[in-house]
Design a protein around this motif. Structure first.
Motif, PDB file in Angstrom:
ATOM      1  N   MET A 141     -85.050  30.281  44.883  1.00 22.98           N
ATOM      2  CA  MET A 141     -86.369  30.870  44.694  1.00 22.98           C
ATOM      3  C   MET A 141     -86.227  32.252  44.058  1.00 22.98           C
ATOM      4  O   MET A 141     -85.364  33.032  44.441  1.00 22.98           O
ATOM      5  CB  MET A 141     -87.101  30.969  46.034  1.00 22.98           C
ATOM      6  N   ASP A 142     -87.081  32.564  43.089  1.00 24.66           N
ATOM      7  CA  ASP A 142     -86.965  33.817  42.353  1.00 24.66           C
ATOM      8  C   ASP A 142     -87.478  35.004  43.158  1.00 24.66           C
ATOM      9  O   ASP A 142     -88.361  34.877  44.012  1.00 24.66           O
ATOM     10  CB  ASP A 142     -87.743  33.741  41.046  1.00 24.66           C
ATOM     11  N   ALA A 143     -86.919  36.160  42.832  1.00 23.82           N
ATOM     12  CA  ALA A 143     -87.359  37.438  43.393  1.00 23.82           C
ATOM     13  C   ALA A 143     -87.267  38.484  42.303  1.00 23.82           C
ATOM     14  O   ALA A 143     -86.641  38.271  41.258  1.00 23.82           O
ATOM     15  CB  ALA A 143     -86.501  37.820  44.592  1.00 23.82           C
ATOM     16  N   PHE A 144     -87.893  39.637  42.534  1.00 24.99           N
ATOM     17  CA  PHE A 144     -87.739  40.790  41.649  1.00 24.99           C
ATOM     18  C   PHE A 144     -86.902  41.840  42.368  1.00 24.99           C
ATOM     19  O   PHE A 144     -87.157  42.165  43.536  1.00 24.99           O
ATOM     20  CB  PHE A 144     -89.090  41.411  41.288  1.00 24.99           C
ATOM     21  N   ARG A 145     -85.912  42.366  41.667  1.00 26.85           N
ATOM     22  CA  ARG A 145     -85.155  43.501  42.171  1.00 26.85           C
ATOM     23  C   ARG A 145     -85.587  44.725  41.369  1.00 26.85           C
ATOM     24  O   ARG A 145     -85.497  44.732  40.138  1.00 26.85           O
ATOM     25  CB  ARG A 145     -83.662  43.261  42.044  1.00 26.85           C
ATOM     26  N   ILE A 146     -86.054  45.752  42.071  1.00 26.17           N
ATOM     27  CA  ILE A 146     -86.644  46.929  41.429  1.00 26.17           C
ATOM     28  C   ILE A 146     -85.925  48.178  41.923  1.00 26.17           C
ATOM     29  O   ILE A 146     -85.735  48.357  43.130  1.00 26.17           O
ATOM     30  CB  ILE A 146     -88.148  47.046  41.775  1.00 26.17           C
ATOM     31  N   VAL A 147     -85.531  49.022  41.004  1.00 26.10           N
ATOM     32  CA  VAL A 147     -85.017  50.353  41.337  1.00 26.10           C
ATOM     33  C   VAL A 147     -86.124  51.341  40.987  1.00 26.10           C
ATOM     34  O   VAL A 147     -86.503  51.481  39.823  1.00 26.10           O
ATOM     35  CB  VAL A 147     -83.724  50.678  40.570  1.00 26.10           C
ATOM     36  N   GLY A 148     -86.666  51.990  42.009  1.00 24.77           N
ATOM     37  CA  GLY A 148     -87.860  52.795  41.817  1.00 24.77           C
ATOM     38  C   GLY A 148     -87.605  54.153  41.199  1.00 24.77           C
ATOM     39  O   GLY A 148     -86.467  54.617  41.074  1.00 24.77           O
ATOM     40  N   GLY A 149     -88.711  54.788  40.795  1.00 24.16           N
ATOM     41  CA  GLY A 149     -88.660  56.166  40.339  1.00 24.16           C
ATOM     42  C   GLY A 149     -88.476  56.379  38.868  1.00 24.16           C
ATOM     43  O   GLY A 149     -88.373  57.530  38.416  1.00 24.16           O
ATOM     44  N   HIS A 150     -88.445  55.316  38.067  1.00 24.02           N
ATOM     45  CA  HIS A 150     -88.229  55.469  36.630  1.00 24.02           C
ATOM     46  C   HIS A 150     -89.572  55.555  35.905  1.00 24.02           C
ATOM     47  O   HIS A 150     -90.430  54.683  36.072  1.00 24.02           O
ATOM     48  CB  HIS A 150     -87.401  54.306  36.092  1.00 24.02           C
ATOM     49  N   PRO A 151     -89.772  56.576  35.094  1.00 26.13           N
ATOM     50  CA  PRO A 151     -91.064  56.762  34.424  1.00 26.13           C
ATOM     51  C   PRO A 151     -91.345  55.655  33.410  1.00 26.13           C
ATOM     52  O   PRO A 151     -90.431  55.035  32.863  1.00 26.13           O
ATOM     53  CB  PRO A 151     -90.921  58.122  33.737  1.00 26.13           C
ATOM     54  N   LEU A 152     -92.616  55.453  33.157  1.00 29.71           N
ATOM     55  CA  LEU A 152     -93.071  54.433  32.210  1.00 29.71           C
ATOM     56  C   LEU A 152     -93.638  55.122  30.973  1.00 29.71           C
ATOM     57  O   LEU A 152     -94.366  56.112  31.075  1.00 29.71           O
ATOM     58  CB  LEU A 152     -94.143  53.549  32.842  1.00 29.71           C
ATOM     59  N   ARG A 153     -93.304  54.558  29.832  1.00 28.75           N
ATOM     60  CA  ARG A 153     -93.827  55.110  28.582  1.00 28.75           C
ATOM     61  C   ARG A 153     -93.864  54.022  27.525  1.00 28.75           C
ATOM     62  O   ARG A 153     -92.965  53.197  27.446  1.00 28.75           O
ATOM     63  CB  ARG A 153     -92.955  56.271  28.098  1.00 28.75           C
ATOM     64  N   GLY A 154     -94.939  53.985  26.748  1.00 28.30           N
ATOM     65  CA  GLY A 154     -95.017  53.027  25.655  1.00 28.30           C
ATOM     66  C   GLY A 154     -96.330  52.261  25.652  1.00 28.30           C
ATOM     67  O   GLY A 154     -97.324  52.686  26.250  1.00 28.30           O
ATOM     68  N   THR A 155     -96.308  51.142  24.970  1.00 26.79           N
ATOM     69  CA  THR A 155     -97.510  50.321  24.772  1.00 26.79           C
ATOM     70  C   THR A 155     -97.251  48.923  25.288  1.00 26.79           C
ATOM     71  O   THR A 155     -96.174  48.360  25.090  1.00 26.79           O
ATOM     72  CB  THR A 155     -97.872  50.263  23.279  1.00 26.79           C
ATOM     73  N   VAL A 156     -98.259  48.335  25.932  1.00 26.99           N
ATOM     74  CA  VAL A 156     -98.136  46.982  26.443  1.00 26.99           C
ATOM     75  C   VAL A 156     -99.366  46.185  26.035  1.00 26.99           C
ATOM     76  O   VAL A 156    -100.498  46.677  26.123  1.00 26.99           O
ATOM     77  CB  VAL A 156     -97.958  46.970  27.986  1.00 26.99           C
ATOM     78  N   ARG A 157     -99.127  44.982  25.538  1.00 25.36           N
ATOM     79  CA  ARG A 157    -100.238  44.098  25.170  1.00 25.36           C
ATOM     80  C   ARG A 157    -100.687  43.316  26.396  1.00 25.36           C
ATOM     81  O   ARG A 157     -99.869  42.693  27.082  1.00 25.36           O
ATOM     82  CB  ARG A 157     -99.811  43.107  24.082  1.00 25.36           C
ATOM     83  N   ILE A 158    -101.974  43.361  26.671  1.00 22.15           N
ATOM     84  CA  ILE A 158    -102.538  42.618  27.801  1.00 22.15           C
ATOM     85  C   ILE A 158    -102.821  41.184  27.357  1.00 22.15           C
ATOM     86  O   ILE A 158    -103.383  40.941  26.293  1.00 22.15           O
ATOM     87  CB  ILE A 158    -103.822  43.303  28.311  1.00 22.15           C
ATOM     88  N   SER A 159    -102.416  40.250  28.183  1.00 19.10           N
ATOM     89  CA  SER A 159    -102.543  38.819  27.855  1.00 19.10           C
ATOM     90  C   SER A 159    -103.983  38.333  28.007  1.00 19.10           C
ATOM     91  O   SER A 159    -104.858  39.041  28.518  1.00 19.10           O
ATOM     92  CB  SER A 159    -101.629  38.005  28.778  1.00 19.10           C
ATOM     93  N   GLY A 160    -104.194  37.098  27.572  1.00 18.98           N
ATOM     94  CA  GLY A 160    -105.474  36.449  27.795  1.00 18.98           C
ATOM     95  C   GLY A 160    -105.732  36.245  29.281  1.00 18.98           C
ATOM     96  O   GLY A 160    -104.811  36.179  30.097  1.00 18.98           O
ATOM     97  N   SER A 161    -106.988  36.144  29.636  1.00 18.36           N
ATOM     98  CA  SER A 161    -107.394  36.100  31.037  1.00 18.36           C
ATOM     99  C   SER A 161    -107.169  34.730  31.670  1.00 18.36           C
ATOM    100  O   SER A 161    -107.699  33.725  31.187  1.00 18.36           O
ATOM    101  CB  SER A 161    -108.876  36.466  31.156  1.00 18.36           C
ATOM    102  N   LYS A 162    -106.434  34.716  32.765  1.00 15.53           N
ATOM    103  CA  LYS A 162    -106.296  33.482  33.546  1.00 15.53           C
ATOM    104  C   LYS A 162    -107.658  33.025  34.058  1.00 15.53           C
ATOM    105  O   LYS A 162    -108.011  31.839  33.948  1.00 15.53           O
ATOM    106  CB  LYS A 162    -105.362  33.712  34.731  1.00 15.53           C
ATOM    107  N   ASN A 163    -108.431  33.947  34.602  1.00 17.81           N
ATOM    108  CA  ASN A 163    -109.697  33.575  35.230  1.00 17.81           C
ATOM    109  C   ASN A 163    -110.765  33.180  34.217  1.00 17.81           C
ATOM    110  O   ASN A 163    -111.781  32.588  34.594  1.00 17.81           O
ATOM    111  CB  ASN A 163    -110.201  34.719  36.111  1.00 17.81           C
ATOM    112  N   ALA A 164    -110.553  33.486  32.948  1.00 21.61           N
ATOM    113  CA  ALA A 164    -111.436  32.970  31.898  1.00 21.61           C
ATOM    114  C   ALA A 164    -110.892  31.678  31.317  1.00 21.61           C
ATOM    115  O   ALA A 164    -111.646  30.743  31.024  1.00 21.61           O
ATOM    116  CB  ALA A 164    -111.615  34.011  30.799  1.00 21.61           C
ATOM    117  N   ALA A 165    -109.565  31.607  31.135  1.00 21.64           N
ATOM    118  CA  ALA A 165    -108.965  30.423  30.517  1.00 21.64           C
ATOM    119  C   ALA A 165    -109.160  29.172  31.367  1.00 21.64           C
ATOM    120  O   ALA A 165    -109.432  28.090  30.831  1.00 21.64           O
ATOM    121  CB  ALA A 165    -107.476  30.664  30.268  1.00 21.64           C
TER     122      ALA A 165
END
Length: 436
Positions: free
Chosen positions: A1-25
């Motif tokens: 079973m999959d999991a996410f491993r996250i190392v916290g505290g790293h800043p975010l910068r840049g651009t992200v494209r938002i996907s189409g809506s699940k609740n509309a699709a």
């Protein structure tokens, strides 16, 4: 079973494209049961979307996806899209009317096949739905509306059996503005004889998107996005190509991520109006957002302020953003509170956040957040789709390493969220839970 491993505290910068809506699709896809053919773009590659496509195939529809037919796809992989950007759907040579338990049990939205099946094929046998453990979400309102429109309905052995000699338009007054109920009734009314009026209808943008799609196919619908929707039945629907709206909950999730850690994060392929309640809360907590055409830029809130809010049907603050706002409240200066008015059992993530150092107490339908907490990494368990996103956001700001388990929940509603966060600078990887 999959999991996410996250190392916290790293800043975010840049651009992200938002996907189409699940609740509309999803409702748009289920409306294909009303007949005819059409094509869709901006459909997100999600588990719930593929489950819907598999269910529609079992109900006799022909579905082509790029780069290959759905029937030839090699299983679902969250890292490998099963289409590039286009779905083509048309009627097949058979007209089954049963939605089986094996597919319906994984997704509550599958009840949306009931209205279109009744309208087009005059009979439906649909397993009672499953999905996330966030409350009962009864479908009584759907069934009573269909009975008013001339359907005969029985429930036994875990299935809804419904049939009709032909649906008739009716006056439907909903006791609560249910989103799926509004969508189900609206789809059924499109091919019903006469006029259907839905009062106390849900007003979510995804309902407007479904109505716009159906109108583009020749349906006669007015009032979508208000509390009263009027549908005049038509005999058939026309072919069309349509692009699904953006996912406002994914957009809201990335806005909160930016408020937590962003040096400067821009979300694109969005509109600000459907996000107004989320932006208002973030601004009240200290965020400064720049609104552009098709994009929003936001950076971290240096000293977030606590506040009180209630989840409400649109245009209020969405229940689907409640889990994501809690990490920001946990680190804010001063107390905060959230009253959950939409679903019961939707604070299951709080215990996991408290294990990370948050100070949140639950009193019935209210979460009281002490504020000023310093989160620490821990192994946590996701209980539903939006809880998963909330725990990921908590992991991004926690000291040390966090492992979010059962991320199959998040794959139901977020398209490659870990890849999008990683591209912004987050330290997040998908792993197997038993990985060292």
């Amino acid at each position: 079973m999959d999991a996410f491993r996250i190392v916290g505290g790293h800043p975010l910068r840049g651009t992200v494209r938002i996907s189409g809506s699940k609740n509309a699709a999803l409702p748009i896809l289920f409306s294909s049961l009303l007949g005819g053919s059409f094509s869709l773009s901006n459909v997100p590659c999600l588990r719930d979307v593929k489950t819907t496509l598999l269910l529609l195939e079992q109900l006799g529809l022909k579905i082509s996806v790029r780069p290959e037919p759905l029937a030839e796809s090699k299983g679902f992989d969250h890292n490998e899209p099963i289409w590039s950007d286009l779905l083509e759907i048309s009627e097949g040579t058979t007209s089954p009317f049963e939605a089986p338990y094996d597919l319906v049990r994984t997704m509550r939205a599958s009840v949306l096949c009931l209205g279109p099946l009744l309208a087009r094929r005059k009979r439906a046998r649909v397993s009672l739905p499953g999905g996330c453990l966030i409350g009962a979400r009864p479908i009584d309102m759907h069934l009573k509306a269909f009975e008013r429109m001339g359907a005969r309905i029985t429930i036994h052995h875990g299935y809804i059996d419904a049939e009709t000699d032909g649906l008739e338009g009716s006056e439907i007054s909903l006791p609560y503005p249910t989103v799926t109920g509004t969508e189900n009734i609206m789809m059924a009314a499109v091919l019903a004889r006469g006029t259907t009026t839905i009062t106390n209808a849900a007003e979510e943008p995804e309902i407007v998107d479904l109505a716009n799609f159906l109108v583009a196919r020749g349906a006669r619908i007015t009032g979508a996005g208000t509390s009263t929707i009027r549908i005049v039945g038509v005999e058939r629907l026309d072919p069309v190509h349509y692009s699904v709206m953006f996912d406002r909950i994914e957009a809201g999730t990335f806005l909160v991520a930016a408020a937590l850690l962003g040096e400067e994060v821009t979300i694109r392929e969005v509109e600000s109006s459907p996000l107004s309640s989320i932006l208002d809360v973030l601004k009240a907590m200290g965020a400064e957002a720049e609104i552009h055409t098709g994009a929003i830029t936001l950076g971290a809130i240096r000293r977030p302020r606590g506040l009180s809010l209630r989840t409400l049907p649109y245009p209020g603050f969405p229940t689907d953003m409640q889990a994501q706002i809690l990490p920001l409240m946990a680190i804010a200066e001063g107390p905060s509170s959230v009253v959950e008015t939409v679903f019961e059992n939707r604070f299951t993530h709080v215990m996991e956040m408290n294990r990370m150092g948050a100070n949140i107490e639950i009193h019935g339908s209210q979460a009281m957040v002490r504020g000023g907490s310093r989160l620490e990494g821990a192994a946590v368990m996701a209980s539903d789709l939006r809880a998963s996103a909330g725990l990921v956001l908590a992991g991004l700001i926690a000291e040390g390493e966090t492992e979010v388990r059962r991320v199959y929940h998040i794959d139901r509603g977020y398209e490659a969220i870990e890849k999008k966060l990683e591209a912004l600078g987050a330290r997040i990887k998908r792993i197997q839970e038993d990985s060292p």
